[in-house]
Design an enzyme around this catalytic site. Structure first.
Site, PDB file in Angstrom:
ATOM      1  N   CYS A   1      -4.499   7.135 -31.745  1.00  0.00           N
ATOM      2  CA  CYS A   1      -3.690   6.333 -30.815  1.00  0.00           C
ATOM      3  C   CYS A   1      -3.071   5.137 -31.528  1.00  0.00           C
ATOM      4  O   CYS A   1      -2.193   4.482 -30.990  1.00  0.00           O
ATOM      5  CB  CYS A   1      -4.536   5.855 -29.658  1.00  0.00           C
ATOM      6  SG  CYS A   1      -5.772   4.692 -30.182  1.00  0.00           S
TER       7      CYS A   1
ATOM      8  N   GLU B   1     -14.291  17.943 -23.742  1.00  0.00           N
ATOM      9  CA  GLU B   1     -14.821  19.310 -23.853  1.00  0.00           C
ATOM     10  C   GLU B   1     -14.342  19.990 -25.141  1.00  0.00           C
ATOM     11  O   GLU B   1     -14.850  21.026 -25.533  1.00  0.00           O
ATOM     12  CB  GLU B   1     -14.433  20.146 -22.614  1.00  0.00           C
ATOM     13  CG  GLU B   1     -12.944  20.348 -22.372  1.00  0.00           C
ATOM     14  CD  GLU B   1     -12.274  19.202 -21.606  1.00  0.00           C
ATOM     15  OE1 GLU B   1     -12.644  18.030 -21.829  1.00  0.00           O
ATOM     16  OE2 GLU B   1     -11.354  19.492 -20.821  1.00  0.00           O
TER      17      GLU B   1
ATOM     18  N   SER C   1      -5.190  10.149 -22.498  1.00  0.00           N
ATOM     19  CA  SER C   1      -3.731  10.101 -22.318  1.00  0.00           C
ATOM     20  C   SER C   1      -3.361   9.242 -21.105  1.00  0.00           C
ATOM     21  O   SER C   1      -4.168   9.070 -20.184  1.00  0.00           O
ATOM     22  CB  SER C   1      -3.195  11.518 -22.163  1.00  0.00           C
ATOM     23  OG  SER C   1      -3.804  12.122 -21.047  1.00  0.00           O
TER      24      SER C   1
ATOM     25  N   LYS D   1     -19.169  11.222 -20.511  1.00  0.00           N
ATOM     26  CA  LYS D   1     -18.490  12.524 -20.336  1.00  0.00           C
ATOM     27  C   LYS D   1     -17.532  12.665 -21.522  1.00  0.00           C
ATOM     28  O   LYS D   1     -16.413  12.173 -21.493  1.00  0.00           O
ATOM     29  CB  LYS D   1     -17.732  12.521 -19.010  1.00  0.00           C
ATOM     30  CG  LYS D   1     -17.459  13.886 -18.384  1.00  0.00           C
ATOM     31  CD  LYS D   1     -16.714  14.869 -19.230  1.00  0.00           C
ATOM     32  CE  LYS D   1     -15.215  14.665 -19.282  1.00  0.00           C
ATOM     33  NZ  LYS D   1     -14.546  15.547 -20.259  1.00  0.00           N
TER      34      LYS D   1
ATOM     35  N   GLU E   1       4.651  10.519 -26.361  1.00  0.00           N
ATOM     36  CA  GLU E   1       3.699  10.481 -27.481  1.00  0.00           C
ATOM     37  C   GLU E   1       3.562  11.905 -28.013  1.00  0.00           C
ATOM     38  O   GLU E   1       3.266  12.822 -27.248  1.00  0.00           O
ATOM     39  CB  GLU E   1       2.349   9.983 -26.954  1.00  0.00           C
ATOM     40  CG  GLU E   1       1.270   9.948 -27.991  1.00  0.00           C
ATOM     41  CD  GLU E   1      -0.082   9.536 -27.408  1.00  0.00           C
ATOM     42  OE1 GLU E   1      -0.459  10.035 -26.328  1.00  0.00           O
ATOM     43  OE2 GLU E   1      -0.764   8.720 -28.040  1.00  0.00           O
TER      44      GLU E   1
ATOM     45  N   PHE F   1     -10.674  13.635 -27.260  1.00  0.00           N
ATOM     46  CA  PHE F   1     -11.161  14.497 -28.345  1.00  0.00           C
ATOM     47  C   PHE F   1     -11.058  13.824 -29.711  1.00  0.00           C
ATOM     48  O   PHE F   1     -11.747  14.194 -30.643  1.00  0.00           O
ATOM     49  CB  PHE F   1     -10.356  15.822 -28.367  1.00  0.00           C
ATOM     50  CG  PHE F   1      -8.992  15.698 -29.004  1.00  0.00           C
ATOM     51  CD1 PHE F   1      -8.846  15.758 -30.383  1.00  0.00           C
ATOM     52  CD2 PHE F   1      -7.853  15.490 -28.236  1.00  0.00           C
ATOM     53  CE1 PHE F   1      -7.583  15.622 -30.986  1.00  0.00           C
ATOM     54  CE2 PHE F   1      -6.602  15.352 -28.826  1.00  0.00           C
ATOM     55  CZ  PHE F   1      -6.470  15.417 -30.204  1.00  0.00           C
TER      56      PHE F   1
HETATM   57  P1  NAD Z   1      -6.902  13.576 -22.338  1.00  0.00           P
HETATM   58  O1  NAD Z   1      -6.329  12.558 -21.431  1.00  0.00           O
HETATM   59  O2  NAD Z   1      -6.393  14.970 -22.233  1.00  0.00           O
HETATM   60  O3  NAD Z   1      -8.493  13.686 -22.106  1.00  0.00           O
HETATM   61  C1  NAD Z   1      -9.311  12.554 -22.114  1.00  0.00           C
HETATM   62  C2  NAD Z   1     -10.519  12.797 -21.217  1.00  0.00           C
HETATM   63  O4  NAD Z   1     -10.065  13.005 -19.869  1.00  0.00           O
HETATM   64  C3  NAD Z   1     -11.319  14.038 -21.591  1.00  0.00           C
HETATM   65  O5  NAD Z   1     -12.686  13.742 -21.454  1.00  0.00           O
HETATM   66  C4  NAD Z   1     -10.866  15.086 -20.589  1.00  0.00           C
HETATM   67  O6  NAD Z   1     -11.879  16.018 -20.259  1.00  0.00           O
HETATM   68  C5  NAD Z   1     -10.485  14.259 -19.376  1.00  0.00           C
HETATM   69  N1  NAD Z   1      -9.352  14.821 -18.627  1.00  0.00           N
HETATM   70  C6  NAD Z   1      -8.324  15.553 -19.132  1.00  0.00           C
HETATM   71  N2  NAD Z   1      -7.448  15.850 -18.145  1.00  0.00           N
HETATM   72  C7  NAD Z   1      -7.929  15.298 -17.015  1.00  0.00           C
HETATM   73  C8  NAD Z   1      -7.455  15.248 -15.672  1.00  0.00           C
HETATM   74  N3  NAD Z   1      -6.322  15.836 -15.300  1.00  0.00           N
HETATM   75  N4  NAD Z   1      -8.191  14.581 -14.756  1.00  0.00           N
HETATM   76  C9  NAD Z   1      -9.342  13.967 -15.118  1.00  0.00           C
HETATM   77  N5  NAD Z   1      -9.837  13.988 -16.370  1.00  0.00           N
HETATM   78  C10 NAD Z   1      -9.138  14.643 -17.316  1.00  0.00           C
HETATM   79  O7  NAD Z   1      -6.764  13.018 -23.824  1.00  0.00           O
HETATM   80  P2  NAD Z   1      -7.070  13.764 -25.186  1.00  0.00           P
HETATM   81  O8  NAD Z   1      -6.031  14.802 -25.421  1.00  0.00           O
HETATM   82  O9  NAD Z   1      -8.501  14.168 -25.253  1.00  0.00           O
HETATM   83  O10 NAD Z   1      -6.874  12.571 -26.232  1.00  0.00           O
HETATM   84  C11 NAD Z   1      -5.632  12.189 -26.743  1.00  0.00           C
HETATM   85  C12 NAD Z   1      -5.042  11.052 -25.960  1.00  0.00           C
HETATM   86  O11 NAD Z   1      -5.936   9.946 -25.959  1.00  0.00           O
HETATM   87  C13 NAD Z   1      -3.749  10.514 -26.571  1.00  0.00           C
HETATM   88  O12 NAD Z   1      -2.851  10.237 -25.537  1.00  0.00           O
HETATM   89  C14 NAD Z   1      -4.183   9.237 -27.270  1.00  0.00           C
HETATM   90  O13 NAD Z   1      -3.177   8.271 -27.439  1.00  0.00           O
HETATM   91  C15 NAD Z   1      -5.226   8.762 -26.328  1.00  0.00           C
HETATM   92  N6  NAD Z   1      -6.111   7.819 -26.978  1.00  0.00           N
HETATM   93  C16 NAD Z   1      -5.943   6.503 -26.678  1.00  0.00           C
HETATM   94  C17 NAD Z   1      -6.732   5.558 -27.295  1.00  0.00           C
HETATM   95  C18 NAD Z   1      -6.558   4.116 -26.967  1.00  0.00           C
HETATM   96  O14 NAD Z   1      -7.384   3.341 -27.373  1.00  0.00           O
HETATM   97  N7  NAD Z   1      -5.538   3.711 -26.253  1.00  0.00           N
HETATM   98  C19 NAD Z   1      -7.692   5.954 -28.241  1.00  0.00           C
HETATM   99  C20 NAD Z   1      -7.848   7.301 -28.523  1.00  0.00           C
HETATM  100  C21 NAD Z   1      -7.042   8.235 -27.884  1.00  0.00           C
END
Ligand code: NAD
Length: 499
Positions: free
Chosen positions: A281, A176, A226, A173, A385, A149
């Protein structure tokens, strides 16, 4: 309430799903839109469209492919404002911050249009008698991007411009929680002349992700989000024979050496810890002052700055920090502050107490900046985190103790050291086991022509994002060995051929 759809074959696509997800405006705490969530049938249709487009797109000359991206780039420059507004309204980051994200995304498009150069192969003549050898890069097929997000525009652009320039077709994708930017980008790619089916968007949650992971026609998956999800996507993806790059979470430390320029440290730290409400991040979430003298001085100087942070609607030009993305996330962030207090840390500035009521925005998901001192490595608030405007201080007595602390953490995305000493800076950059390092630079996000990625539990897979790593990820190498009949006749050879 407006409905956000999928996008397929250069048109919005509603799909046949009955489930949907509310899309909040975190500044006012109200769900203003909803996004459709895909069914397996929707995913199959969208992947089929991308698969059908691949044979022609992959054989389209590289110059034609990048001309489309070049046009897309011009549209992005012209309309960055529109994209920034939509990001800000669904994420809650300030308009300037959202605008900056769009620019960082455009930079990847600028890199991607260099494909005629970086797609050049290699040729060796006369590797044997009358035998030549050449290596080319070819696309993989249908690639998918699953994004978080917090960067609804920049993170997808870490992926698809290079995937498309190298001849792949793409299914995005998006999160959401902030899905609208994906549709604007899809419409603008179509306007730039991208053929139908080359870039598509499927909206959804875990169910959609699983359908993509299990789909035999998806050849590669790029994920950013994440760490638990990154690990799951990597394991499932590779088991299903896909190429996967999965970037995960972070806990980024800033080491402050006794000789550091403290003015520079303070201004850098404020932006790095509290910019975008800490939902980056690459945010600095742990300051590691070396010696108590530096720690005391740092804390004393940070307190008034944190208390003076202007927290308010992202549309207000004065705001330093907007709201957090959801009510649930704000509760989670507050929970970490509670836990740090219970574990014995000192809450020096408590963001939970933020109660400035802004007319019209009373229900927004705001919180204040938090500063926690005397944090120790065993505390949950340090191990996990937090992803919010919470800065922890861990005091250390020497450079080596600071290094050991960083090496003890499972995450290794980014880190920084502030010092005036060249040896210390150079040693840090060489020795530290972290993927992205800043020397007197708080958020060392690599430019588009370099590559972005952490180490350890901040990444699953072998390839970082964008730059030449992106090219390597989205292409496979083919080596052809050629000999033309020139009158040379040889007997059949049954042993290993050598030259
Ligand atoms: P998230 O992991 O909850 O979601 C990321 C994506 O995965 C979304 O599209 C979501 O729909 C999908 N998703 C969520 N849960 C899932 C599951 N159980 N199974 C399959 N798909 C699933 O992450 P978020 O809350 O949207 O974003 C924040 C996280 O992203 C933080 O941990 C941040 O550090 C990380 N992030 C990392 C970087 C990097 O470059 N390392 C960059 C930006 C964000």
């Amino acid at each position: 309430m407006s409905k956000i759809t999928h996008y397929m074959n250069n048109s919005p696509f509603l799909g046949n799903g009955e489930r949907s997800h509310p899309v909040f405006n975190p500044a006012i705490g109200v769900a203003e839109k909803s996004v459709v969530l895909s069914t397996e049938d929707d995913v199959n249709k969208i992947v089929a469209a991308a698969k059908a487009a691949w044979p022609i797109w992959s054989k389209t000359t590289v110059l034609r492919r990048v001309r489309v991206l070049d046009k897309f780039k011009s549209i992005l420059w012209d309309r960055a404002d529109q994209l920034a507004k939509i990001i800000s309204s669904e994420h809650g980051k300030t308009y300037d911050d959202a605008f900056g994200e769009v620019i960082r995304g455009i930079e990847v498009v600028e890199f991607a249009v260099g494909a005629p150069t970086y797609m050049k192969g290699e040729f060796s003549e006369n590797i044997g008698n009358g035998v030549d050898s050449h290596m080319i890069r070819q696309s993989l097929g249908v690639c998918a991007g699953i994004t978080p997000f917090n960067f609804p525009c920049m993170v997808p652009m870490w992926m698809f411009p290079i995937a498309l320039a190298t001849g792949n077709t793409f299914v995005l994708k998006p999160s959401e929680i902030a899905p609208s930017a994906s549709l604007l980008m899809a419409e603008w790619l179509a306007e730039a002349g991208l053929p139908a089916g080359v870039f598509n968007v499927v909206q959804g949650d875990k169910i959609t992700v699983d359908d993509l992971l299990n789909h035999p026609d998806i050849k590669a998956i790029s994920f950013v989000g994440s760490t638990p999800v990154a690990q799951y996507i990597y394991n499932t993806g590779i088991q299903n024979g896909k190429r996967v790059q999965a970037l995960g979470g972070a806990k980024n430390h800033m080491v402050i050496m006794p000789d550091a320029d403290l003015e520079m440290v303070i201004s850098s730290l404020m932006g790095a810890a509290y910019g975008s409400a800490g939902e980056r991040c690459m945010a600095i979430s742990v300051a590691v002052p070396v010696t108590d003298v530096i720690a005391d001085s740092l804390v004393e100087r940070l307190i008034p700055k944190i208390k003076a942070l202007k927290i308010g609607p992202p549309t207000n030009q004065e705001s330093d920090m907007g709201p957090l993305v959801t009510e649930h996330h704000r509760n989670k962030v507050h929970g970490y502050i509670d836990s740090a207090k219970k574990d014995g840390a000192k809450i020096v500035v408590d963001g939970r107490l933020f109660n400035q009521k802004i007319e019209g925005y009373e229900k927004g998901f705001y919180t204040g900046g938090t500063l926690i001192d005397h944090v120790t490595p065993d505390m949950r608030a340090y191990k996990d985190e937090i992803f919010g405007p919470v800065l922890s201080i861990i005091r250390r007595n020497s450079y080596q103790e600071a290094i050991d602390l960083i090496h003890g953490h499972k995450y290794a995305n980014g880190t920084a050291i502030f010092t005036r000493d060249g040896d210390t800076g150079r040693n840090f950059s060489q020795d530290i086991e972290v993927g992205m390092v800043g020397i007197n630079v708080p958020i060392p996000v690599p430019m588009a022509f370099h590559s972005f990625g952490g180490w350890k539990s901040s990444i699953w897979g072998d390839h970082h994002m964008h730059g030449m790593e992106g090219v390597r990820f989205y292409t496979r190498i083919k080596t052809t060995t050629t000999r033309w009949p020139t009158g040379i006749r040889e007997d059949s050879q049954f042993s290993m051929p050598t030259m």
